[in-house]
Write a protein that holds these residues in place. Structure first.
Motif, PDB file in Angstrom:
ATOM      1  N   MET A 142       0.984  -1.155  -0.052  1.00 24.17           N
ATOM      2  CA  MET A 142      -0.068  -0.018   0.084  1.00 24.17           C
ATOM      3  C   MET A 142       0.859   1.317   0.026  1.00 24.17           C
ATOM      4  O   MET A 142       1.910   1.366   0.598  1.00 24.17           O
ATOM      5  N   SER A 143       0.463   2.245  -0.604  1.00 30.26           N
ATOM      6  CA  SER A 143       1.270   3.520  -0.891  1.00 30.26           C
ATOM      7  C   SER A 143       1.160   4.125   0.299  1.00 30.26           C
ATOM      8  O   SER A 143       0.053   3.911   1.322  1.00 30.26           O
ATOM      9  N   PRO A 170      -0.269   7.468   2.753  1.00 31.39           N
ATOM     10  CA  PRO A 170      -1.110   8.042   2.735  1.00 31.39           C
ATOM     11  C   PRO A 170      -1.345   9.240   2.390  1.00 31.39           C
ATOM     12  O   PRO A 170      -0.418   9.948   2.192  1.00 31.39           O
ATOM     13  N   GLY A 184      -9.441   6.956   6.587  1.00 33.93           N
ATOM     14  CA  GLY A 184      -8.525   7.851   7.103  1.00 33.93           C
ATOM     15  C   GLY A 184      -8.962   8.505   8.611  1.00 33.93           C
ATOM     16  O   GLY A 184      -9.986   7.979   9.335  1.00 33.93           O
ATOM     17  N   GLU A 235      -5.700  12.903   7.135  1.00 32.07           N
ATOM     18  CA  GLU A 235      -5.098  11.553   6.430  1.00 32.07           C
ATOM     19  C   GLU A 235      -5.794  10.606   5.673  1.00 32.07           C
ATOM     20  O   GLU A 235      -6.821  10.003   6.787  1.00 32.07           O
ATOM     21  N   ARG A 246      -6.134   7.311   3.422  1.00 30.47           N
ATOM     22  CA  ARG A 246      -5.385   6.158   2.599  1.00 30.47           C
ATOM     23  C   ARG A 246      -6.456   5.818   1.580  1.00 30.47           C
ATOM     24  O   ARG A 246      -7.348   5.147   1.894  1.00 30.47           O
ATOM     25  N   GLN A 299      -5.934   6.247  -6.453  1.00 28.43           N
ATOM     26  CA  GLN A 299      -4.686   6.909  -6.298  1.00 28.43           C
ATOM     27  C   GLN A 299      -4.199   7.836  -7.418  1.00 28.43           C
ATOM     28  O   GLN A 299      -3.697   8.739  -7.256  1.00 28.43           O
ATOM     29  N   THR A 319      -5.193  11.486  -6.515  1.00 28.90           N
ATOM     30  CA  THR A 319      -4.712  12.020  -5.212  1.00 28.90           C
ATOM     31  C   THR A 319      -4.490  13.616  -5.381  1.00 28.90           C
ATOM     32  O   THR A 319      -4.992  14.235  -4.331  1.00 28.90           O
TER      33      THR A 319
END
Length: 103
Positions: free
Chosen positions: A1-2, A4, A61, A73, A75, A81, A84
């Motif tokens: 997972m990248s 947050p 988040g 924050e 996720r 993504q 973003t």
């Protein structure tokens, strides 16, 4: 997972007033975004934990409120993504609207 998505939003309201505005305004802000639905939201002291659904995906988040700023924050799942930068801009813009001192 990248990593947050993290957004810090300054305010001059103090912690209690910022929390009050976020409690009232967050659901209204989510309603104005037609592709997003708040699945879950609860407060643990000065932290709000949430889960939202957008485009069939779930993002989770928290929002931490301190005296002079709010830290959001989120996720994002892999499929979201690519949004973003759009999400970051929307969080900042809506956060500033909720936390503007003029109210």
């Amino acid at each position: 997972m990248s990593a947050p998505l993290v957004v810090s939003i300054p305010h001059r309201l103090g912690r209690e007033e910022a929390i009050r505005r976020l409690r009232v305004g967050l659901s209204r802000a989510a309603v104005s975004v037609p592709v997003m639905k708040v699945d879950h939201e609860h407060w643990e002291g000065d932290r709000m934990v949430f889960r939202v659904r957008a485009l069939g995906q779930v993002a989770a988040g928290q929002v931490d409120v301190v005296d002079d700023h709010v830290v959001v924050e989120v996720r994002l799942p892999w499929l979201l993504q690519k949004f973003t930068e759009v999400a970051q801009r929307a969080i900042k813009d809506r956060g500033h609207l909720l936390l503007d001192k003029k109210k």
